[in-house]
Design a protein around this motif. Structure first.
Motif, PDB file in Angstrom:
ATOM      1  N   VAL A   1       0.882  -1.054   0.032  1.00  0.00           N
ATOM      2  CA  VAL A   1       0.101  -0.097  -0.065  1.00  0.00           C
ATOM      3  C   VAL A   1       0.908   1.197  -0.088  1.00  0.00           C
ATOM      4  CG1 VAL A   1      -1.531   1.262   1.455  1.00  0.00           C
ATOM      5  CG2 VAL A   1      -2.036  -1.069   0.945  1.00  0.00           C
ATOM      6  N   THR A   2       1.844   1.169   0.822  1.00  0.00           N
ATOM      7  CA  THR A   2       2.893   2.440   0.739  1.00  0.00           C
ATOM      8  C   THR A   2       3.579   2.695  -0.360  1.00  0.00           C
ATOM      9  OG1 THR A   2       3.219   2.060   3.244  1.00  0.00           O
ATOM     10  CG2 THR A   2       4.818   3.406   1.851  1.00  0.00           C
ATOM     11  N   ALA A   3       3.999   1.505  -1.107  1.00  0.00           N
ATOM     12  CA  ALA A   3       4.378   1.444  -2.496  1.00  0.00           C
ATOM     13  C   ALA A   3       3.773   2.109  -3.420  1.00  0.00           C
ATOM     14  CB  ALA A   3       5.125   0.443  -2.735  1.00  0.00           C
TER      15      ALA A   3
ATOM     16  N   ILE B   1      -2.918  10.803  -0.059  1.00  0.00           N
ATOM     17  CA  ILE B   1      -2.445  10.939   1.219  1.00  0.00           C
ATOM     18  C   ILE B   1      -2.091   9.841   1.700  1.00  0.00           C
ATOM     19  CG2 ILE B   1      -3.111  11.527   3.580  1.00  0.00           C
ATOM     20  CD1 ILE B   1      -4.817  13.982   2.457  1.00  0.00           C
ATOM     21  N   GLY B   2      -1.059   9.108   2.222  1.00  0.00           N
ATOM     22  CA  GLY B   2      -0.742   7.742   2.347  1.00  0.00           C
ATOM     23  C   GLY B   2      -1.181   7.386   4.080  1.00  0.00           C
ATOM     24  N   LEU B   3      -1.918   6.714   4.170  1.00  0.00           N
ATOM     25  CA  LEU B   3      -2.122   6.254   5.712  1.00  0.00           C
ATOM     26  C   LEU B   3      -1.899   4.813   5.961  1.00  0.00           C
ATOM     27  CD1 LEU B   3      -5.300   8.258   6.456  1.00  0.00           C
ATOM     28  CD2 LEU B   3      -2.994   8.971   6.915  1.00  0.00           C
ATOM     29  N   GLY B   4      -1.005   4.363   5.414  1.00  0.00           N
ATOM     30  CA  GLY B   4      -0.446   2.856   5.329  1.00  0.00           C
ATOM     31  C   GLY B   4       0.664   2.648   6.063  1.00  0.00           C
ATOM     32  N   ALA B   5       1.658   3.724   6.184  1.00  0.00           N
ATOM     33  CA  ALA B   5       3.058   3.474   6.607  1.00  0.00           C
ATOM     34  C   ALA B   5       3.218   3.319   8.364  1.00  0.00           C
ATOM     35  CB  ALA B   5       4.060   4.539   6.236  1.00  0.00           C
ATOM     36  N   GLY B   6       3.717   2.152   8.395  1.00  0.00           N
ATOM     37  CA  GLY B   6       3.972   1.689   9.901  1.00  0.00           C
ATOM     38  C   GLY B   6       5.104   2.383  10.592  1.00  0.00           C
ATOM     39  N   GLU B   7       5.421   3.647  10.305  1.00  0.00           N
ATOM     40  CA  GLU B   7       6.535   4.244  11.065  1.00  0.00           C
ATOM     41  C   GLU B   7       6.458   5.733  11.425  1.00  0.00           C
ATOM     42  OE1 GLU B   7       9.886   4.523   8.445  1.00  0.00           O
ATOM     43  OE2 GLU B   7       8.744   5.527   6.853  1.00  0.00           O
ATOM     44  N   PRO B   8       7.285   6.197  12.526  1.00  0.00           N
ATOM     45  CA  PRO B   8       7.017   7.461  13.170  1.00  0.00           C
ATOM     46  C   PRO B   8       7.513   8.555  12.032  1.00  0.00           C
ATOM     47  CG  PRO B   8       7.939   6.095  14.662  1.00  0.00           C
ATOM     48  CD  PRO B   8       8.114   5.112  13.386  1.00  0.00           C
TER      49      PRO B   8
ATOM     50  N   TYR C   1     -13.878  -1.109   0.039  1.00  0.00           N
ATOM     51  CA  TYR C   1     -14.048   0.213   0.414  1.00  0.00           C
ATOM     52  C   TYR C   1     -12.785   0.837   0.426  1.00  0.00           C
ATOM     53  CZ  TYR C   1     -14.908   3.799   4.145  1.00  0.00           C
ATOM     54  OH  TYR C   1     -15.089   4.985   4.867  1.00  0.00           O
ATOM     55  N   VAL C   2     -11.649   0.302   0.810  1.00  0.00           N
ATOM     56  CA  VAL C   2     -10.299   0.690   0.781  1.00  0.00           C
ATOM     57  C   VAL C   2      -9.984   1.278  -0.448  1.00  0.00           C
ATOM     58  CG1 VAL C   2      -7.744   0.267   1.032  1.00  0.00           C
ATOM     59  CG2 VAL C   2      -9.610  -0.219   2.980  1.00  0.00           C
ATOM     60  N   THR C   3     -10.337   0.681  -1.419  1.00  0.00           N
ATOM     61  CA  THR C   3     -10.187   0.757  -2.894  1.00  0.00           C
ATOM     62  C   THR C   3     -10.793   2.157  -3.651  1.00  0.00           C
ATOM     63  OG1 THR C   3      -9.562  -1.483  -3.670  1.00  0.00           O
ATOM     64  CG2 THR C   3     -10.066  -0.071  -5.476  1.00  0.00           C
ATOM     65  N   TYR C   4     -12.068   2.120  -2.776  1.00  0.00           N
ATOM     66  CA  TYR C   4     -12.844   3.120  -3.076  1.00  0.00           C
ATOM     67  C   TYR C   4     -12.338   4.585  -2.826  1.00  0.00           C
ATOM     68  CZ  TYR C   4     -16.953   6.256  -2.553  1.00  0.00           C
ATOM     69  OH  TYR C   4     -17.725   7.522  -2.546  1.00  0.00           O
ATOM     70  N   LEU C   5     -11.990   4.499  -1.164  1.00  0.00           N
ATOM     71  CA  LEU C   5     -11.309   5.723  -0.839  1.00  0.00           C
ATOM     72  C   LEU C   5     -10.084   6.249  -1.544  1.00  0.00           C
ATOM     73  CD1 LEU C   5     -11.443   4.731   2.960  1.00  0.00           C
ATOM     74  CD2 LEU C   5     -12.798   6.200   1.794  1.00  0.00           C
ATOM     75  N   LEU C   6      -9.227   5.385  -2.095  1.00  0.00           N
ATOM     76  CA  LEU C   6      -8.084   5.488  -2.939  1.00  0.00           C
ATOM     77  C   LEU C   6      -8.585   6.119  -4.448  1.00  0.00           C
ATOM     78  CD1 LEU C   6      -5.091   5.607  -3.201  1.00  0.00           C
ATOM     79  CD2 LEU C   6      -5.004   3.277  -4.328  1.00  0.00           C
ATOM     80  N   GLU C   7      -9.165   5.595  -4.851  1.00  0.00           N
ATOM     81  CA  GLU C   7      -9.747   6.166  -6.325  1.00  0.00           C
ATOM     82  C   GLU C   7     -10.660   7.241  -6.212  1.00  0.00           C
ATOM     83  OE1 GLU C   7     -11.678   2.790  -7.958  1.00  0.00           O
ATOM     84  OE2 GLU C   7      -9.871   1.646  -8.476  1.00  0.00           O
ATOM     85  N   ALA C   8     -11.549   7.386  -5.261  1.00  0.00           N
ATOM     86  CA  ALA C   8     -12.220   8.428  -5.314  1.00  0.00           C
ATOM     87  C   ALA C   8     -11.846   9.823  -4.417  1.00  0.00           C
ATOM     88  CB  ALA C   8     -13.749   8.123  -4.313  1.00  0.00           C
ATOM     89  N   GLU C   9     -11.024   9.628  -3.421  1.00  0.00           N
ATOM     90  CA  GLU C   9     -10.379  10.542  -2.625  1.00  0.00           C
ATOM     91  C   GLU C   9      -9.110  10.623  -2.476  1.00  0.00           C
ATOM     92  OE1 GLU C   9     -11.757  13.326  -1.741  1.00  0.00           O
ATOM     93  OE2 GLU C   9     -13.961  12.997  -1.916  1.00  0.00           O
ATOM     94  N   GLY C  10      -8.420   9.631  -3.083  1.00  0.00           N
ATOM     95  CA  GLY C  10      -6.932   9.868  -3.081  1.00  0.00           C
ATOM     96  C   GLY C  10      -6.244   9.316  -1.712  1.00  0.00           C
TER      97      GLY C  10
ATOM     98  N   ALA D   1      -4.944   6.436   0.911  1.00  0.00           N
ATOM     99  CA  ALA D   1      -4.407   5.258   1.002  1.00  0.00           C
ATOM    100  C   ALA D   1      -4.620   4.578   2.382  1.00  0.00           C
ATOM    101  CB  ALA D   1      -3.121   5.073   0.392  1.00  0.00           C
ATOM    102  N   CYS D   2      -5.316   3.443   2.697  1.00  0.00           N
ATOM    103  CA  CYS D   2      -5.305   3.049   3.979  1.00  0.00           C
ATOM    104  C   CYS D   2      -5.204   1.331   3.599  1.00  0.00           C
ATOM    105  CB  CYS D   2      -6.834   2.788   4.475  1.00  0.00           C
ATOM    106  SG  CYS D   2      -7.180   4.567   4.754  1.00  0.00           S
ATOM    107  N   VAL D   3      -5.045   0.542   4.609  1.00  0.00           N
ATOM    108  CA  VAL D   3      -4.919  -1.035   4.542  1.00  0.00           C
ATOM    109  C   VAL D   3      -6.275  -1.784   4.976  1.00  0.00           C
ATOM    110  CG1 VAL D   3      -3.363  -2.928   4.937  1.00  0.00           C
ATOM    111  CG2 VAL D   3      -2.513  -0.519   5.194  1.00  0.00           C
ATOM    112  N   GLN D   4      -6.626  -2.626   4.000  1.00  0.00           N
ATOM    113  CA  GLN D   4      -7.798  -3.455   4.378  1.00  0.00           C
ATOM    114  C   GLN D   4      -7.540  -4.273   5.362  1.00  0.00           C
ATOM    115  OE1 GLN D   4      -5.824  -3.358   1.590  1.00  0.00           O
ATOM    116  NE2 GLN D   4      -5.389  -5.505   0.922  1.00  0.00           N
ATOM    117  N   GLY D   5      -8.918  -4.641   6.135  1.00  0.00           N
ATOM    118  CA  GLY D   5      -8.989  -5.411   7.049  1.00  0.00           C
ATOM    119  C   GLY D   5      -8.568  -7.050   6.769  1.00  0.00           C
ATOM    120  N   THR D   6      -8.961  -7.282   5.603  1.00  0.00           N
ATOM    121  CA  THR D   6      -8.450  -8.773   5.131  1.00  0.00           C
ATOM    122  C   THR D   6      -6.853  -9.080   5.495  1.00  0.00           C
ATOM    123  OG1 THR D   6      -8.418  -7.940   2.858  1.00  0.00           O
ATOM    124  CG2 THR D   6     -10.455  -8.853   3.595  1.00  0.00           C
ATOM    125  N   ALA D   7      -6.243  -8.067   5.167  1.00  0.00           N
ATOM    126  CA  ALA D   7      -4.769  -8.139   5.158  1.00  0.00           C
ATOM    127  C   ALA D   7      -4.051  -8.523   6.833  1.00  0.00           C
ATOM    128  CB  ALA D   7      -3.910  -7.005   4.960  1.00  0.00           C
ATOM    129  N   PHE D   8      -4.894  -7.998   7.759  1.00  0.00           N
ATOM    130  CA  PHE D   8      -4.786  -8.429   9.187  1.00  0.00           C
ATOM    131  C   PHE D   8      -5.574  -9.585   9.671  1.00  0.00           C
ATOM    132  CE2 PHE D   8      -4.277  -3.950   8.266  1.00  0.00           C
ATOM    133  CZ  PHE D   8      -3.210  -3.774   8.426  1.00  0.00           C
TER     134      PHE D   8
END
Length: 398
Positions: free
Chosen positions: A17-19, A32-39, A348-357, A359-366
């Motif tokens: 997602v970050t890439a 706006i990338g909200l996927g990175a797990g770093e400070p 839903y995550v794909t929709y957020l990226l395409e509609a509003e730019g 980037a989050c990570v889908q729950g299925t990944a977790f």
């Protein structure tokens, strides 16, 4: 040409997602990338200075496979000071990031078919590392109503004669929820009945805690379980050193030797200069933590409050880390403005990226749906704009 084992796993979804967000930004899109797990804070100056001094003094050669003696002793001191865990340097391993420590531990201990209990939602790499080591992940779903924590009954029901490990991650990635001392005591009571089960505690977010939450780790609460517990940690998150790649753990001597044997045939020693930087981190001042945690607390409160005001989203309050894991169950079955049906959290995550730019990570990944993860390790301004976009996109659903 490729090995069959590669078909068992997938690339890290959070890294992907970050890439993807970075590629879209490079192509000129407003992302706006909200996927990175770093400070988003810089490594403290005294830590960088220690690395500079190591280079200037030509401490740039190979070290012992699993870490320099000074760093191992500093880690022992840390465990004693902060966690009331007594250990010696021969019970310490230092790896190239926390992920390598976990990977080495499973490679050194799992036989084909051994089971590893993994509470879901989980950090994305746990099941795949187990699969690479020929183990079998046993996923125990822990929903929002359970505050995303495994209960003693659920743990006991998951244990079989093939169980080798249980993984506990507190505070959690992706939920930010932490296990209290009472929680751990209840789990310890179950684990005492099953001496063949080993425990891996992933404490990477130990210092990133908020409000009145008090961090505890299992061996601190149940010292009688130390001989079958690997207590894992690292400098990446609290010390803003994600790219330095230093993780560490304490555990039974036999396992630590096995981990060193694996590491000797892979990376050998962790980066020498980074080890001296980690030494400075563990032995140096930590006044920066209160400032960083105050910013994370403010951001957490902003994100949780805003998400809970958006119709069809629901978000628990995290105890630590820098993630939230809101439910998007309310949007499943709704349609986007262009008529597409949202069937999953991935939709839903794909929709957020395409509609509003955004980037989050889908729950299925977790391992638990329908949720999605937001990292609030970014500026207040970007978070506010991202939440505005999420609200706009969600309110546009029909």
């Amino acid at each position: 040409m490729l090995a069959n084992r590669l078909s068992l796993i997938k690339p890290s979804p959070t890294v992907a997602v970050t890439a993807m967000a970075n590629e879209l930004k490079a192509a000129g899109q407003d992302i706006i990338g909200l996927g990175a797990g770093e400070p988003d804070f810089n490594t403290p100056e005294h830590i960088k200075q220690a690395a500079n001094e190591a280079m200037a003094e030509n401490r740039t050669r190979y070290t012992a496979v699993d870490g320099i003696a000074e760093l191992k002793q500093a880690i022992c001191n840390k465990f004693g000071r902060d966690n009331n865990i007594s250990c010696t340097p021969d019970m310490i391993t230092v790896g190239t990031g926390g992920k390598q420590v976990l990977f080495n531990a499973f490679m050194a201990s799992l036989n084909p078919g051994d089971e590893v209990i993994i509470p879901a939602p989980f950090w994305v790499s746990y099941p795949d590392i187990v699969l690479l080591a020929e183990g079998r992940p046993v996923i125990v779903k822990c929903g929002q109503s359970q505050n995303f924590k495994i209960s003693p009954d659920a743990l006991e029901n998951a244990i079989t004669e093939k169980t080798k490990w249980i993984i506990l991650n507190s505070p959690s990635n992706p939920t930010g929820i932490g296990y209290t001392a009472a929680d751990l005591q209840s789990l310890a009571e179950v684990l005492r009945k099953y001496p063949h089960v080993h425990i891996m505690t992933d404490d990477m977010y130990e210092y990133l805690i908020y409000d009145d939450f008090k961090f505890s780790t299992l061996v601190e609460i149940a010292p009688d379980l130390q001989e079958r517990t690997l207590t894992c940690n690292g400098v990446s998150k609290a010390y803003c050193m994600t790219g330095w790649r230093i993780g560490y753990a304490t555990g039974p001597r036999e396992l630590i030797k096995g981990i060193a044997k694996i590491q000797s045939q892979s990376t050998t020693n962790p980066n020498t200069i980074a080890q001296y930087a980690a030494l400075a981190a563990l032995e140096g001042p930590i006044d920066f933590l209160s400032k960083n945690n105050a910013a994370f607390t403010r951001r957490r409160n902003l994100v949780v409050a805003r998400l809970n005001k958006i119709s069809n989203l629901k978000c628990n309050m995290p105890d630590g880390a820098f993630y939230v894991y809101p439910s998007c169950d309310g949007v499943i079955g709704k349609k986007t403005p262009n008529g597409s049906l949202l069937k999953t959290d991935s939709d839903y995550v794909t929709y957020l990226l395409e509609a509003e730019g955004v980037a989050c990570v889908q729950g299925t990944a977790f391992g638990l749906s329908p949720y999605f993860r937001i990292s609030y390790a970014t500026s207040d301004e970007l978070l506010t704009e991202a939440l505005n976009r999420i609200e706009r996109a969600t309110n546009a659903l029909q």
